[in-house]
Every structure is written in structure tokens, then in C-alpha cells.
Design an enzyme around this catalytic site. Sequence first.
Site, PDB file in Angstrom:
ATOM      1  N   CYS A  98       0.855  -1.188   0.000  1.00 47.92           N
ATOM      2  CA  CYS A  98       0.000   0.000   0.000  1.00 47.92           C
ATOM      3  C   CYS A  98       0.890   1.236   0.000  1.00 47.92           C
ATOM      4  O   CYS A  98       1.876   1.278   0.734  1.00 47.92           O
ATOM      5  CB  CYS A  98      -0.880  -0.013   1.245  1.00 47.92           C
ATOM      6  SG  CYS A  98      -1.974   1.409   1.372  1.00 47.92           S
ATOM      7  N   LEU A  99       0.528   2.227  -0.796  1.00 52.93           N
ATOM      8  CA  LEU A  99       1.349   3.444  -0.858  1.00 52.93           C
ATOM      9  C   LEU A  99       1.374   4.176   0.488  1.00 52.93           C
ATOM     10  O   LEU A  99       2.311   4.921   0.760  1.00 52.93           O
ATOM     11  CB  LEU A  99       0.836   4.382  -1.964  1.00 52.93           C
ATOM     12  CG  LEU A  99       0.954   3.830  -3.395  1.00 52.93           C
ATOM     13  CD1 LEU A  99       0.322   4.803  -4.383  1.00 52.93           C
ATOM     14  CD2 LEU A  99       2.406   3.559  -3.774  1.00 52.93           C
ATOM     15  N   HIS A 140      -9.006  -3.986  -1.783  1.00 53.21           N
ATOM     16  CA  HIS A 140      -8.010  -3.209  -1.037  1.00 53.21           C
ATOM     17  C   HIS A 140      -8.415  -1.733  -1.007  1.00 53.21           C
ATOM     18  O   HIS A 140      -8.407  -1.101   0.057  1.00 53.21           O
ATOM     19  CB  HIS A 140      -6.622  -3.385  -1.682  1.00 53.21           C
ATOM     20  CG  HIS A 140      -5.547  -2.579  -1.036  1.00 53.21           C
ATOM     21  ND1 HIS A 140      -4.522  -3.141  -0.307  1.00 53.21           N
ATOM     22  CD2 HIS A 140      -5.327  -1.233  -1.010  1.00 53.21           C
ATOM     23  CE1 HIS A 140      -3.733  -2.173   0.143  1.00 53.21           C
ATOM     24  NE2 HIS A 140      -4.206  -1.002  -0.270  1.00 53.21           N
ATOM     25  N   HIS A 144     -10.035   1.061   2.102  1.00 52.78           N
ATOM     26  CA  HIS A 144      -9.629   2.445   2.409  1.00 52.78           C
ATOM     27  C   HIS A 144     -10.850   3.343   2.582  1.00 52.78           C
ATOM     28  O   HIS A 144     -10.862   4.234   3.436  1.00 52.78           O
ATOM     29  CB  HIS A 144      -8.776   3.016   1.270  1.00 52.78           C
ATOM     30  CG  HIS A 144      -7.327   2.623   1.331  1.00 52.78           C
ATOM     31  ND1 HIS A 144      -6.505   2.907   2.394  1.00 52.78           N
ATOM     32  CD2 HIS A 144      -6.541   1.987   0.423  1.00 52.78           C
ATOM     33  CE1 HIS A 144      -5.282   2.455   2.155  1.00 52.78           C
ATOM     34  NE2 HIS A 144      -5.270   1.877   0.959  1.00 52.78           N
TER      35      HIS A 144
HETATM   36 NI    NI Z   1      -3.656   1.018  -0.052  1.00 52.86          NI
END
Ligand code: NI
Length: 187
Positions: A98-99, A140, A144
Site C-alpha cells: 500500500c502506498l 483493497h 480504504h
Molecule cells: Ni492502499
Amino acid sequence: MILPIVGYGSPVLRKLTQPIDKDYPNLSELIENMFETMYIANGVGLAAPQIDLSISLAVIDAQPFTEKYPEADGFKRVFINPEIIEMSEEKWTFEEGCLSLPELHEEVSRPCSVVVRYFDENFEQKEELLTGIRARVFQHEFDHLQGKVFVDRLSSLRRTLLKRKLNDISTGRVETSYKMKRLNTKK
Ligand code: NI
């Protein structure tokens, strides 16, 4: 315009996002900026909370997965106010990153397929069955929008083992090739 990415530990990543309507200010510009930010960071998905906006919007382009997962081909989407209306009982495990959690890669178990309902960038309502890597990347990003990150899906033992790493990320002690938004907390 490239936007700074919010890291793990920031409260915005923990908030349930708000739905938006088609009058949301500068929406097409925002979507363009999110794609640009995602591409420059070599990501395959980016959700609005990651750029410090608590709205129900995520962009995905799974192209980098195409070689290994053919179903990734052409999976470039804008998801506005998405819902999961069905999910498979069958699950599979895949190593996610994940960034907002740089340098962390962990095996996460999720349903193999989902049926989703959402609005696209033109505010047209869509319903789509996603399977394989498409379902993976979507879920994913969907997390968020619910105020969740992938480490929430790990066992508590695994999370305990990752505590130091997570703490390093939340206090900004991590190197990234892309710009991150630093938290102004004194811990
Ligand atoms: Ni992410």
C-alpha cells in the site's frame, strides 16, 4: 498535479468516507490528479483518504499485473460511492502492499470474487463482477473507503510482529521515492 500521499497513522485513513454527487467541485481534475499521483508512485490503486480527502472515491489501474494475471488487462476504473453487493465464500491469499504503508508487504486473505455497484467518472451507475486480481485490487481500495487498511486483516500476532515497522511509518521514519504528507504530531 501530484499530490502528497498520507501515511499509516494519519486519522483520515481511519474514517468512513462520505459519498459524493456529480456536483463535487473539480471532480474530473481531482480524478486526473489521483491517477497522476498513483502512476508516479508506481501504485495500482489510490483511494481519496490517501490524499487526505474523506470521500468515497478510488482510482485503479491494474495494468502492471497483466503479465502475471491476464485478467488485469484493461482494468482501469474510477469507483465513486462503490458498494460490494456479493462476495464469494472462497478466499485466496495474495501479498499486498500500500502506498500509505511503504516497504510493507504481507499476505492477505480475501474473497476471490465480488460483485460491485458503483458510479463511474461520468456518474453512470455500473454493476460488475470482479474476479482474480481485479477483485483483489478493488477490495483493497474499498477497505480504504471504509477506514480500513490491509494490516487490519492480518492476525493479531502478525500485527504485533510488525509493530515497530508500523510505528516507523506512522512517525515518518521511512524512505519513499514519492512524496508523502508528514504528520504534525509530537510523539
Ligand atoms: Ni492502499
